[in-house]
Design an enzyme around this catalytic site. Structure first.
Site, PDB file in Angstrom:
ATOM      1  N   ASN A 133      44.202  21.547  35.776  1.00 25.78           N
ATOM      2  CA  ASN A 133      44.075  21.197  34.183  1.00 25.78           C
ATOM      3  C   ASN A 133      43.133  19.477  33.619  1.00 25.78           C
ATOM      4  O   ASN A 133      43.777  18.842  33.784  1.00 25.78           O
ATOM      5  CB  ASN A 133      44.983  21.544  33.371  1.00 25.78           C
ATOM      6  CG  ASN A 133      44.312  21.475  31.492  1.00 25.78           C
ATOM      7  OD1 ASN A 133      42.867  21.791  31.614  1.00 25.78           O
ATOM      8  ND2 ASN A 133      45.215  21.818  31.097  1.00 25.78           N
ATOM      9  N   TRP A 134      42.148  19.455  34.179  1.00 22.40           N
ATOM     10  CA  TRP A 134      40.777  18.765  33.926  1.00 22.40           C
ATOM     11  C   TRP A 134      41.177  18.084  32.355  1.00 22.40           C
ATOM     12  O   TRP A 134      40.788  17.201  32.978  1.00 22.40           O
ATOM     13  CB  TRP A 134      39.708  18.434  34.669  1.00 22.40           C
ATOM     14  CG  TRP A 134      39.407  19.096  35.931  1.00 22.40           C
ATOM     15  CD1 TRP A 134      40.843  18.884  37.056  1.00 22.40           C
ATOM     16  CD2 TRP A 134      38.525  18.569  36.985  1.00 22.40           C
ATOM     17  NE1 TRP A 134      39.897  18.999  38.371  1.00 22.40           N
ATOM     18  CE2 TRP A 134      39.109  18.819  38.300  1.00 22.40           C
ATOM     19  CE3 TRP A 134      37.172  18.621  36.618  1.00 22.40           C
ATOM     20  CZ2 TRP A 134      37.769  19.493  39.828  1.00 22.40           C
ATOM     21  CZ3 TRP A 134      35.950  18.961  37.807  1.00 22.40           C
ATOM     22  CH2 TRP A 134      37.180  19.082  39.007  1.00 22.40           C
ATOM     23  N   LYS A 135      41.328  18.689  31.709  1.00 19.72           N
ATOM     24  CA  LYS A 135      41.421  18.428  31.015  1.00 19.72           C
ATOM     25  C   LYS A 135      39.904  17.835  30.457  1.00 19.72           C
ATOM     26  O   LYS A 135      38.554  18.379  30.832  1.00 19.72           O
ATOM     27  CB  LYS A 135      42.462  17.081  30.097  1.00 19.72           C
ATOM     28  CG  LYS A 135      43.992  18.326  30.230  1.00 19.72           C
ATOM     29  CD  LYS A 135      45.705  17.220  29.286  1.00 19.72           C
ATOM     30  CE  LYS A 135      46.328  18.380  30.043  1.00 19.72           C
ATOM     31  NZ  LYS A 135      47.990  17.323  29.808  1.00 19.72           N
ATOM     32  N   HIS A 138      47.151  26.215  24.842  1.00 15.25           N
ATOM     33  CA  HIS A 138      47.325  24.849  25.075  1.00 15.25           C
ATOM     34  C   HIS A 138      47.671  24.241  23.928  1.00 15.25           C
ATOM     35  O   HIS A 138      47.925  23.805  23.078  1.00 15.25           O
ATOM     36  CB  HIS A 138      46.422  24.233  26.588  1.00 15.25           C
ATOM     37  CG  HIS A 138      47.295  22.776  27.252  1.00 15.25           C
ATOM     38  ND1 HIS A 138      47.238  21.898  26.480  1.00 15.25           N
ATOM     39  CD2 HIS A 138      46.776  23.145  28.203  1.00 15.25           C
ATOM     40  CE1 HIS A 138      47.440  21.404  26.921  1.00 15.25           C
ATOM     41  NE2 HIS A 138      47.948  21.968  28.223  1.00 15.25           N
ATOM     42  N   GLU A 173      48.111  21.291  23.354  1.00 13.49           N
ATOM     43  CA  GLU A 173      46.489  20.212  22.872  1.00 13.49           C
ATOM     44  C   GLU A 173      45.401  21.025  21.731  1.00 13.49           C
ATOM     45  O   GLU A 173      45.067  20.503  20.897  1.00 13.49           O
ATOM     46  CB  GLU A 173      45.850  19.553  23.314  1.00 13.49           C
ATOM     47  CG  GLU A 173      47.025  18.302  24.340  1.00 13.49           C
ATOM     48  CD  GLU A 173      46.959  18.213  26.112  1.00 13.49           C
ATOM     49  OE1 GLU A 173      45.163  18.564  26.715  1.00 13.49           O
ATOM     50  OE2 GLU A 173      47.755  17.488  26.742  1.00 13.49           O
ATOM     51  N   GLU A 207      54.871  25.868  29.437  1.00 14.25           N
ATOM     52  CA  GLU A 207      54.644  24.352  29.631  1.00 14.25           C
ATOM     53  C   GLU A 207      55.255  23.561  28.382  1.00 14.25           C
ATOM     54  O   GLU A 207      54.714  22.658  27.228  1.00 14.25           O
ATOM     55  CB  GLU A 207      53.207  23.651  29.146  1.00 14.25           C
ATOM     56  CG  GLU A 207      52.259  24.082  30.776  1.00 14.25           C
ATOM     57  CD  GLU A 207      51.266  23.149  30.335  1.00 14.25           C
ATOM     58  OE1 GLU A 207      50.879  22.812  31.464  1.00 14.25           O
ATOM     59  OE2 GLU A 207      49.909  22.991  29.348  1.00 14.25           O
ATOM     60  N   GLY A 237      51.821  15.014  30.227  1.00 13.97           N
ATOM     61  CA  GLY A 237      51.575  13.606  30.147  1.00 13.97           C
ATOM     62  C   GLY A 237      52.271  12.785  30.254  1.00 13.97           C
ATOM     63  O   GLY A 237      52.075  11.251  30.036  1.00 13.97           O
ATOM     64  N   SER A 288      53.349  16.957  33.164  1.00 20.02           N
ATOM     65  CA  SER A 288      54.169  15.987  34.609  1.00 20.02           C
ATOM     66  C   SER A 288      54.473  16.410  35.696  1.00 20.02           C
ATOM     67  O   SER A 288      55.440  15.553  36.034  1.00 20.02           O
ATOM     68  CB  SER A 288      54.907  15.313  33.741  1.00 20.02           C
ATOM     69  OG  SER A 288      54.826  15.019  32.630  1.00 20.02           O
ATOM     70  N   GLY A 348      48.029  18.840  35.451  1.00 18.45           N
ATOM     71  CA  GLY A 348      47.443  17.498  33.783  1.00 18.45           C
ATOM     72  C   GLY A 348      46.801  16.677  34.783  1.00 18.45           C
ATOM     73  O   GLY A 348      45.596  16.567  35.880  1.00 18.45           O
TER      74      GLY A 348
HETATM   75  P1  PGA Z   1      50.383  16.352  32.336  1.00 15.12           P
HETATM   76  O1  PGA Z   1      49.715  18.261  31.615  1.00 15.12           O
HETATM   77  O2  PGA Z   1      50.469  17.446  34.197  1.00 15.12           O
HETATM   78  O3  PGA Z   1      49.296  15.818  32.941  1.00 15.12           O
HETATM   79  O4  PGA Z   1      52.062  16.441  31.957  1.00 15.12           O
HETATM   80  C1  PGA Z   1      49.712  19.868  32.115  1.00 15.12           C
HETATM   81  C2  PGA Z   1      48.966  20.035  31.109  1.00 15.12           C
HETATM   82  O5  PGA Z   1      49.345  19.648  30.114  1.00 15.12           O
HETATM   83  O6  PGA Z   1      48.385  21.381  30.991  1.00 15.12           O
END
Ligand code: PGA
Length: 247
Positions: free
Chosen positions: A6-8, A91, A93, A161, A167, A209, A230
Site C-alpha cells: 500500500n504505497w499510500k 482503510h 486513513e 489493521e 505507521g 508496522s 505501507g
Molecule cells: P504501515 O501501514 O505498514 O506503514 O504501518 C499499513 C497500512 O496502513 O496499510
C-alpha cells in the site's frame, strides 16, 4: 502468502514508481509469494499498462457507484479496465476522513460488480481492558458482509489493521500471540456469514508496522495469509527483505 504494497501517497513521482515496479517484477519471478502493488490512482494506469508479470495491482480506494457527478473519484469500472484486480476499501486513513461502514459496504458491492476483489480493512482504534474493541471489529465486518450475497462474501479479503499499530515501528506492531488470537476471532466472525468451511478460506491479511524484522514472526503460525504493508513497501530494499522474510 500474499504481500499487498500500500504505497499510500508516499510515492510521488513516476520514475520512482517504475523502479519499484521493476524490482517487484524481479522478486515476483523468483518467489511463491503473491505480490500486489497499490499505487496512487494516476500511477496505477501507468504501471499496469501492458503488465505481463506475476505482479498484480490494487486500487487504494474505489467509488460507491458508477461514475457520474463525483469530482475527484475514480470509478471501479475504470480501475478494472486499467488493470486493478483488487481494491483496498475501508482503510482507517479513509475512515478518518469520514467514510462510514455504510459507504464501505457500498464500495464492496460496487467493486465486486466490476470484477474487483475488495480488500476490506478493519481494525480497532485502541485496546481497552474490557476487550470492547472486539465489538468494533464485529461491527465493521458485519456492516459489509451482511450487505453482500453469499457468492459475493466468498470473494472478499479481510485486512486486519489495528489503527494503533499503523505507521509506527516494528516495536509497536502487534505481537504474534495477539495476532493469532485476532485471526481466530475474525474467522469466527466470518463464520456467521459464510457457511461451512468457506470462512476458513477467506484470505486474512495483517497490516500495521510490518517490517523485514518482524514479518517472519508475524507470518509464522499466526494463521494469516499475508500482509498489507505501507511504509516498508515503498523502499525497494526493504520490500525485497520483506518478501524474503515470508518466502
Ligand atoms: P504501515 O501501514 O505498514 O506503514 O504501518 C499499513 C497500512 O496502513 O496499510
Amino acid at each position: 502468502m500474499m504481500i499487498v504494497a500500500n504505497w499510500k501517497a508516499y510515492v510521488e513521482d513516476a520514475s520512482r514508481a517504475k523502479k519499484l515496479l521493476a524490482a517487484a517484477k524481479r522478486l515476483a519471478s523468483a518467489t511463491e509469494v503473491e505480490l500486489v502493488l497499490a499505487p496512487p490512482a494516476p500511477l496505477l494506469g501507468v504501471l499496469a499498462s501492458g503488465n505481463k508479470s506475476k505482479v498484480a495491482f490494487a486500487a487504494q480506494d474505489v467509488t460507491k457507484q458508477s461514475g457520474g457527478a463525483a469530482t475527484g473519484e475514480v470509478a471501479a469500472q475504470l480501475l478494472s479496465s486499467i488493470g486493478a484486480k483488487y481494491a483496498i476499501i475501508g482503510h482507517s486513513e479513509r475512515r478518518a476522513m469520514g467514510e462510514t461502514d455504510e459507504d464501505i459496504a457500498q464500495k464492496a458491492q460496487h467493486a465486486l460488480a466490476n470484477g474487483i476483489v475488495p480488500i476490506l480493512c478493519v481494525g480497532e482504534k485502541a485496546r481497552d481492558e474490557g476487550a470492547e474493541y472486539l465489538g468494533a471489529l464485529r461491527a465493521q465486518i458485519g456492516a459489509v458482509f451482511s450487505a453482500l450475497s453469499h457468492q459475493e462474501r466468498l470473494q472478499v479479503m479481510v485486512a486486519y489493521e489495528p489503527v494503533w499499530a499503523i505507521g509506527k515501528s516494528s516495536l509497536e506492531a502487534i505481537t504474534p500471540p495477539d495476532l493469532t488470537e485476532m485471526v481466530l476471532y475474525i474467522r469466527k466472525l466470518l463464520s456467521d456469514y459464510l457457511h461451512g468451511k468457506a470462512s476458513a478460506r477467506t484470505k486474512v491479511l495483517y497490516g500495521g508496522s510490518v517490517e523485514p524484522v518482524n514479518a517472519r514472526d508475524l507470518a509464522g503460525g499466526t494463521g494469516i495469509d499475508g500482509f498489507l504493508v505501507g511504509r516498508a513497501s515503498t523502499d525497494a530494499d526493504s520490500f525485497a527483505a520483506l518478501v524474503k522474510a515470508v518466502s
